[in-house]
Design an enzyme around this catalytic site. Sequence first.
Site, mmCIF file in Angstrom:
data_model
loop_
_atom_site.group_PDB
_atom_site.id
_atom_site.type_symbol
_atom_site.label_atom_id
_atom_site.label_comp_id
_atom_site.label_asym_id
_atom_site.label_seq_id
_atom_site.Cartn_x
_atom_site.Cartn_y
_atom_site.Cartn_z
ATOM 1 N N CYS A 136 -19.637 47.383 51.576
ATOM 2 C CA CYS A 136 -18.689 47.111 50.264
ATOM 3 C C CYS A 136 -17.532 47.363 49.254
ATOM 4 O O CYS A 136 -17.142 47.456 48.985
ATOM 5 C CB CYS A 136 -19.950 46.650 49.847
ATOM 6 S SG CYS A 136 -19.333 45.272 47.494
ATOM 7 N N GLU A 211 -22.584 41.702 55.041
ATOM 8 C CA GLU A 211 -20.721 40.607 54.689
ATOM 9 C C GLU A 211 -19.974 40.248 55.354
ATOM 10 O O GLU A 211 -19.587 39.631 54.428
ATOM 11 C CB GLU A 211 -20.295 42.530 54.251
ATOM 12 C CG GLU A 211 -20.113 43.640 53.286
ATOM 13 C CD GLU A 211 -19.631 43.296 52.146
ATOM 14 O OE1 GLU A 211 -19.707 42.264 52.017
ATOM 15 O OE2 GLU A 211 -20.158 44.203 50.920
#
Length: 221
Positions: A136, A211
């Site tokens: 991230c 993700e």
Amino acid sequence: MSDVFERLKSAAQEDWDAYVNHMFVFRMGIGALPQAAFQRYLVQDYLFLIQFARANALAIYKSRTLADMRRAKAALSAILDVELNLHIRLSERWGLSSGDLEQAREEPATTAYTRFVLDCGASGDLLDLHTALAPCVIGYGEIGARLADSLGPAHLAEHPYREWIEEYAGPAYQEVAAAARLHLNALAERALTERRFGELAGLFGEACRLEADFWQMSLTI
């Protein structure tokens, strides 16, 4: 020691590619992402960032040096004072206040990813936690820079998602991503063994998959 982030990407290349080249990112880049999908993303990413702030607060607790504590504090400040404000500014255009964002319901993909990261931090050490955070923190910097470079200044000026792209491609966030990469290397120098690398690659790959699920959630709700 070689760059640990690049080693992790190589070890989880398929999962990394599925994340950074997801259809959500592609459509955003060409300006064809439906506004409704971006709005869903913003709301969930706001909730996501709240949990990531908790992860960085946990990093302060897990730190054994003042340098690590200051690094975690800076990351916490970047979320609370910069990234959350970006989401509020963008969401206000559609009549959503910060209170509306905070009261929104977490989608399962949001819960799955954020609790995975918190569990990595609670059950492991700082290297485990920052490995789970890396896709991230560093990945958004790579995505933002790539989109900005592919568009160029002229096209970016008129792009519907210009502000988001500029935020993550800009020097302030690029500095955050670069610092995260350096810190991951520093932690690895202290605690990484070849036997342990396989475990960390597994954490990294799982974070990339989560993700990708997060992007997909924004497209399909």
